[in-house]
Design a protein around this motif. Structure first.
Motif, mmCIF file in Angstrom:
data_model
loop_
_atom_site.group_PDB
_atom_site.id
_atom_site.type_symbol
_atom_site.label_atom_id
_atom_site.label_comp_id
_atom_site.label_asym_id
_atom_site.label_seq_id
_atom_site.Cartn_x
_atom_site.Cartn_y
_atom_site.Cartn_z
ATOM 1 N N LEU A 11 4.255 2.077 -2.235
ATOM 2 C CA LEU A 11 3.450 1.029 -2.855
ATOM 3 C C LEU A 11 3.359 -0.186 -1.943
ATOM 4 O O LEU A 11 2.259 -0.678 -1.646
ATOM 5 C CB LEU A 11 4.036 0.619 -4.206
ATOM 6 N N VAL A 15 -0.079 -1.368 0.161
ATOM 7 C CA VAL A 15 -0.711 -2.683 -0.029
ATOM 8 C C VAL A 15 -0.717 -3.470 1.288
ATOM 9 O O VAL A 15 -1.730 -4.076 1.651
ATOM 10 C CB VAL A 15 -0.002 -3.473 -1.146
ATOM 11 N N ALA A 18 -3.304 -1.826 3.609
ATOM 12 C CA ALA A 18 -4.666 -2.110 3.159
ATOM 13 C C ALA A 18 -5.054 -3.563 3.449
ATOM 14 O O ALA A 18 -6.190 -3.839 3.862
ATOM 15 C CB ALA A 18 -4.794 -1.822 1.668
ATOM 16 N N ALA A 19 -4.131 -4.479 3.263
ATOM 17 C CA ALA A 19 -4.413 -5.886 3.557
ATOM 18 C C ALA A 19 -4.633 -6.093 5.052
ATOM 19 O O ALA A 19 -5.529 -6.847 5.453
ATOM 20 C CB ALA A 19 -3.267 -6.767 3.064
ATOM 21 N N TYR A 47 6.029 -6.287 4.776
ATOM 22 C CA TYR A 47 6.591 -4.949 4.551
ATOM 23 C C TYR A 47 7.899 -4.772 5.333
ATOM 24 O O TYR A 47 8.867 -4.210 4.811
ATOM 25 C CB TYR A 47 5.584 -3.874 4.949
ATOM 26 N N ARG A 66 6.980 -4.313 -6.804
ATOM 27 C CA ARG A 66 5.723 -4.919 -7.252
ATOM 28 C C ARG A 66 5.580 -6.332 -6.702
ATOM 29 O O ARG A 66 4.516 -6.723 -6.230
ATOM 30 C CB ARG A 66 5.662 -4.942 -8.771
ATOM 31 N N ALA A 69 4.776 -6.189 -3.056
ATOM 32 C CA ALA A 69 3.381 -5.781 -2.858
ATOM 33 C C ALA A 69 2.440 -6.957 -3.115
ATOM 34 O O ALA A 69 1.471 -7.156 -2.379
ATOM 35 C CB ALA A 69 3.047 -4.601 -3.767
ATOM 36 N N ALA A 73 -0.151 -8.788 -0.483
ATOM 37 C CA ALA A 73 -1.560 -9.029 -0.810
ATOM 38 C C ALA A 73 -1.912 -10.510 -0.681
ATOM 39 O O ALA A 73 -2.990 -10.861 -0.181
ATOM 40 C CB ALA A 73 -1.860 -8.529 -2.220
#
Length: 86
Positions: A11, A15, A18-19, A47, A66, A69, A73
């Protein structure tokens, strides 16, 4: 490795990745903002902090995958804004 731990790692990695890709695409294809290479990698630094902070315990109530993540973001959203402002 426990499957739940692997899901949490995936997770945060997803994220952050993707960012990072979103920042790179925004910078190179749209021309709206120009972001240098090092700031583009900032979500991956979140990360890395997540990985190195999970070496032992005990973990606080706010130390969840969470939240990490969301932090990745937020960093991914702040970097282009900061580059546009500068």
């Amino acid at each position: 490795m426990e499957i739940e731990r692997a899901r949490e790692d995936a997770l945060v990695a997803g994220v952050a990745g993707a960012a990072t890709v979103a920042i790179a695409l925004l910078s190179s294809f749209t021309g709206v903002v120009s972001v240098a290479t090092l700031p583009t990698l900032a979500p991956l630094a979140v990360y890395a902090l997540y990985l190195f902070s999970r070496k032992g315990g005990p973990y606080g109530a706010a130390d969840t995958a969470r939240n990490w993540a969301v932090a990745a973001a937020v960093v991914g959203a702040v970097v282009p804004l900061a580059s546009a402002a500068l």
